[in-house]
Design a protein around this motif. Structure first.
Motif, PDB file in Angstrom:
ATOM      1  N   THR A 285       0.702  -1.060   0.203  1.00 35.43           N
ATOM      2  CA  THR A 285      -0.012  -0.115  -0.114  1.00 35.43           C
ATOM      3  C   THR A 285       0.805   1.287  -0.136  1.00 35.43           C
ATOM      4  OG1 THR A 285      -1.766  -1.109   1.068  1.00 35.43           O
ATOM      5  CG2 THR A 285      -1.824   1.035   1.238  1.00 35.43           C
ATOM      6  N   ILE A 286       1.923   1.464   0.751  1.00 36.70           N
ATOM      7  CA  ILE A 286       2.722   2.385   0.812  1.00 36.70           C
ATOM      8  C   ILE A 286       3.633   2.364  -0.214  1.00 36.70           C
ATOM      9  CG2 ILE A 286       2.493   2.901   3.230  1.00 36.70           C
ATOM     10  CD1 ILE A 286       5.389   1.570   3.837  1.00 36.70           C
ATOM     11  N   GLU A 287       4.100   1.361  -0.822  1.00 29.43           N
ATOM     12  CA  GLU A 287       4.784   1.309  -2.363  1.00 29.43           C
ATOM     13  C   GLU A 287       3.779   1.898  -3.411  1.00 29.43           C
ATOM     14  OE1 GLU A 287       7.408  -2.700  -1.436  1.00 29.43           O
ATOM     15  OE2 GLU A 287       5.654  -2.840  -2.288  1.00 29.43           O
ATOM     16  N   ALA A 288       2.417   1.707  -3.257  1.00 29.09           N
ATOM     17  CA  ALA A 288       1.674   2.352  -4.164  1.00 29.09           C
ATOM     18  C   ALA A 288       1.563   3.958  -3.952  1.00 29.09           C
ATOM     19  CB  ALA A 288       0.432   1.775  -4.158  1.00 29.09           C
ATOM     20  N   VAL A 289       1.489   4.142  -2.619  1.00 27.83           N
ATOM     21  CA  VAL A 289       1.257   5.858  -2.277  1.00 27.83           C
ATOM     22  C   VAL A 289       2.785   6.470  -2.836  1.00 27.83           C
ATOM     23  CG1 VAL A 289       1.709   7.359  -0.316  1.00 27.83           C
ATOM     24  CG2 VAL A 289       0.062   5.404  -0.248  1.00 27.83           C
TER      25      VAL A 289
END
Length: 368
Positions: A285-289
């Motif tokens: 999720t934070i890689e996407a962010v």
């Protein structure tokens, strides 16, 4: 305060001056990624793998400590409840950080250990009854109970910190959220798709997950079925029979991606989707962010903590809610993507993590 690997962080009064990040997970796993990221912050001299499983991949570690082949699990259990193979190794470190609780029991041999707790699922009765063996639950309970001996404890989220307070009230963890390395950035989608050989006209929904039941993979076909035909699910992870009913022309499963090109999939996709019901943190999720990729994830406490915005959160029980949010996010243009997470800024970058870990180690009063 700042450190580098040659400074005195790992020196104690007995003259031991070697410091280490100690992991028991393969580097390509979520815990292994965290271990490498922590090491790369520059506080420690070495990255060490304490191998406790016969099937663990030890590649990529600078140093590997392991028993002779066979009886790995038995040795780990014996280490927690009796004679420890790892005792002589843990005692040599002037300072070490254990990146998951599996070896917290070694704190009885070295007072200069800190450690990270990602979740308490092995001792959570709502999860552990079906997900873990009785022996493993006993082993992990022993490790969690050793938290009080640790010099300091990091919780990766407020959700985890709250659960620690409920289960082990005499421990006061410091919350330091996860982060990504600097490869996760905005890139031009068309350029990346050309590089990866992905058709520009296909709308890509990216999912990165294991096959654990908590990942709720059975929800993915129900979501894809309700989306227009130009949407394709691209999943990175081990194949699962739960996904076999998705029409083959709308589903691509990649079991293993080279580390060098893994971040590019977050640039090539239109939306990141995760219907997971439980997460320690949810690194993709934070890689996407950090890649400016719109996300649609389940409305669970950890996702609310990470994203701080309801527009990314779908009702975990309603496929239709996922569908409408995926369509909305997929329609965003490049300008909208670049400003989508402006309220988060660079929060999930290593600069913030380095400062918070420096503060954490400094407030311990040094290694004595």
């Amino acid at each position: 305060m700042s450190y580098n690997k040659s400074e005195g962080l790992g020196q104690d009064l007995n003259g031991r001056n070697n410091s280490a990040v100690i992991s028991c997970s393969p580097l390509r796993s979520g815990l292994g990624t965290y271990s490498k990221l922590l090491y790369d912050l520059g506080f420690f001299e070495s990255l060490v793998f304490f191998r406790k499983s016969s099937v663990s991949d030890e590649s990529g570690y600078e140093s590997v400590i392991k028993p002779k082949p066979g009886l790995y699990s038995a040795r780990a259990m014996l280490s927690a409840f009796g004679i420890s193979f790892w005792k002589k190794y843990i005692q040599k470190y002037g300072f070490a950080h254990l990146t998951s609780p599996e070896f917290f029991h070694l704190a009885r041999f070295n007072k200069n250990l800190t450690g990270t707790v990602h979740d308490l699922q092995p001792i959570d009765d709502r999860v552990s009854r079906s997900a873990y063996s009785y022996a493993f639950k006993r082993y992990m309970k022993k490790n969690y109970s050793a938290m009080g001996r640790m010099k300091g404890v990091v919780a990766i989220s407020n959700v985890t910190a709250q659960k620690i307070g409920e289960k082990i009230p005499d421990v006061d963890p410091v919350v330091i959220h996860q982060w990504t390395d600097n490869r996760f950035i905005f890139r031009d989608r068309k350029t990346v798709r050309d590089q990866l050989g992905i058709d520009e006209k296909t709308r890509i929904i990216l999912n990165v997950s294991s096959t654990e039941p908590r990942k709720n993979l059975e929800f993915l076909p129900r979501i894809i079925d309700k989306l227009p035909e130009d949407f394709t699910l691209l999943r990175i992870g081990q194949k699962s029979p739960l996904l076999e009913r998705i029409e083959s022309h709308r589903f691509v499963n990649i079991e293993s991606v080279a580390d060098a090109i893994y971040p590019l999939y977050f640039n090539a996709a239109d939306v990141y989707l995760s219907p997971s019901l439980r997460e320690g943190f949810g690194r993709p999720t934070i890689e996407a962010v950090n890649s400016s990729l719109p996300v649609v994830v389940s409305n669970i406490p950890i996702n609310r903590e990470i994203l701080r915005d309801q527009k990314f959160l779908a009702d975990p029980d309603d496929p239709g809610d996922y569908v409408s949010r995926v369509q909305q996010m997929a329609d965003m243009d490049e300008k909208e993507r670049k400003t989508l997470y402006s309220s988060l800024g660079n929060y999930y970058r290593e600069e913030r993590a380095r400062k918070e870990y420096a503060d954490f180690y400094e407030k311990l009063g040094g290694v004595t």
